[in-house]
Scaffold this active site. Sequence first.
Site, PDB file in Angstrom:
ATOM      1  CB  SER A 111     -12.510  -7.347   4.708  1.00 15.91           C
ATOM      2  OG  SER A 111     -13.189  -6.833   3.570  1.00 15.91           O
ATOM      3  CB  THR A 166     -11.279  -7.657   0.425  1.00 12.60           C
ATOM      4  OG1 THR A 166     -11.924  -6.378   0.406  1.00 12.60           O
ATOM      5  CG2 THR A 166      -9.900  -7.536  -0.171  1.00 12.60           C
ATOM      6  NE  ARG A 204      -9.994   7.235   0.360  1.00 11.22           N
ATOM      7  CZ  ARG A 204     -11.014   6.996  -0.458  1.00 11.22           C
ATOM      8  NH1 ARG A 204     -11.498   5.780  -0.554  1.00 11.22           N
ATOM      9  NH2 ARG A 204     -11.548   7.975  -1.172  1.00 11.22           N
ATOM     10  CD  GLU A 226      -7.567   4.035  -1.343  1.00  7.36           C
ATOM     11  OE1 GLU A 226      -8.789   3.856  -1.374  1.00  7.36           O
ATOM     12  OE2 GLU A 226      -6.822   3.437  -0.542  1.00  7.36           O
ATOM     13  CG  HIS A 270      21.752   2.743   3.979  1.00  5.35           C
ATOM     14  ND1 HIS A 270      23.083   2.735   4.355  1.00  5.35           N
ATOM     15  CD2 HIS A 270      21.053   3.108   5.076  1.00  5.35           C
ATOM     16  CE1 HIS A 270      23.169   3.052   5.641  1.00  5.35           C
ATOM     17  NE2 HIS A 270      21.954   3.294   6.099  1.00  5.35           N
ATOM     18  CE  LYS A 312     -11.628  -4.222  -3.742  1.00  8.91           C
ATOM     19  NZ  LYS A 312     -12.143  -3.668  -2.480  1.00  8.91           N
TER      20      LYS A 312
HETATM   21  O1  PA5 Z   1      -9.956   2.432   0.305  1.00 12.45           O
HETATM   22  C1  PA5 Z   1     -10.425   1.477  -0.305  1.00 12.45           C
HETATM   23  O2  PA5 Z   1     -11.579   1.458  -0.750  1.00 12.45           O
HETATM   24  C2  PA5 Z   1      -9.564   0.258  -0.513  1.00 12.45           C
HETATM   25  O3  PA5 Z   1      -8.245   0.490  -0.135  1.00 12.45           O
HETATM   26  C3  PA5 Z   1     -10.153  -0.915   0.280  1.00 12.45           C
HETATM   27  O4  PA5 Z   1      -9.975  -0.733   1.643  1.00 12.45           O
HETATM   28  C4  PA5 Z   1      -9.508  -2.215  -0.198  1.00 12.45           C
HETATM   29  O5  PA5 Z   1      -9.778  -2.416  -1.563  1.00 12.45           O
HETATM   30  C5  PA5 Z   1     -10.007  -3.421   0.581  1.00 12.45           C
HETATM   31  O6  PA5 Z   1     -11.407  -3.438   0.684  1.00 12.45           O
HETATM   32  P1  PA5 Z   1     -12.059  -3.686   2.102  1.00 12.45           P
HETATM   33  O7  PA5 Z   1     -11.544  -2.580   2.965  1.00 12.45           O
HETATM   34  O8  PA5 Z   1     -13.520  -3.593   1.899  1.00 12.45           O
HETATM   35  O9  PA5 Z   1     -11.605  -5.031   2.546  1.00 12.45           O
END
Ligand code: PA5
Length: 360
Positions: free
Chosen positions: A104, A109, A156, A244, A260, A354
Amino acid sequence: MTTTSIDSLIAHDTSDMLGAVASLPAQLPDGLARANLLRTQVAERWAGDHGATPRTLVVCGMGGSGVGADLLPAAADVLAPVVAVKGYDLPGWVTDEDRVVCVSYSGATSETLSCFDQAVERSVVAAVITTGGELLARAEAAGVPAVVLPSGMQPRAAVGVIFGALAGVADALGVIEDVATVVEECVAGATLVVDEHLGTGPEHGGEAPPALDFARRLHDHAIVVSGASHTEAVAHRWKAQVNENGKVPCFASAYPELCHNELVGWEFAGATGARWALVELLPFAASEAIRARFDIVRSLIADSIDLDLRFEPRASTRAGATFEQLVWGDYVSIYLALLRGIDPTPVERIHALKAQLAGR
Ligand code: PA5
């Protein structure tokens, strides 16, 4: 495109998501080096008296932090199954025969924290990968090795350092071999595309970045990204990045399974009112059977789609092709946002969700 118009587009990238993509080749070895600092401690979490490797490597993580679990078996030959858990609970079958890694970026998370607690309870956790937060605090309290990532990025955008760290942990547990080569190959693939985008920005005379051209064509389409074998994971990364960064719907699917079911669903695609675009991510060394499926499906659905873009990998390895195809998606998704005049970085809806969950 003129320098001025590229300048005005790039001005929307206020948090420099383009720079984050350009840093991907450097992130990969950085993540591996961070994991290697803890190699002995991680290796000790797998006693080895059940065999050379754990039965499975279970990787728990959501969103940008979970993508490494998909990419690891896509890019590397794994000696044990890598199972991605994207939810609150470890599967019931996870026992002392398996090892769990919790990833995380924020360390906050709730799903990943829940899996971590269950993994500690079952004495199966090998490591966490995080920048800090509650996950780091719980790992320290439980004596679990913690690979600490550099902070200040979007999860990301940290895909390189997360992948490198996870590959290092997998190597320490005996789940992959020759991790240095795997990471080098990933760097080579990512660099192919990054290099085509550095040197095309305004500071270099304004030649249009290639991903901007793709984004212009994909703009205001409903996008379906199709992969096969290792590019199935990359298709899902494209989808998440278009969601995103670009802040529009996007869908991912994979050959041969889509032949399929999804193939039939295209028949009345026009009835949705959407303009559909298909992005095809050809895998490294595609077999004749898979290539034929890409070709035949494309011709069968031609009337239903407005546009199709096919990405043929140029990298000389599967790991390289994985990151080459991934970086294309990262850049295209950013330019989709910039063409809309918005900043690709904020993900306000994720934070709103969140916050609302925390209040319950
Ligand atoms: O891109 C993002 O902000 C989300 O996809 C997060 O990665 C996701 O909510 C999980 O949070 P974290 O990466 O802090 O565990």
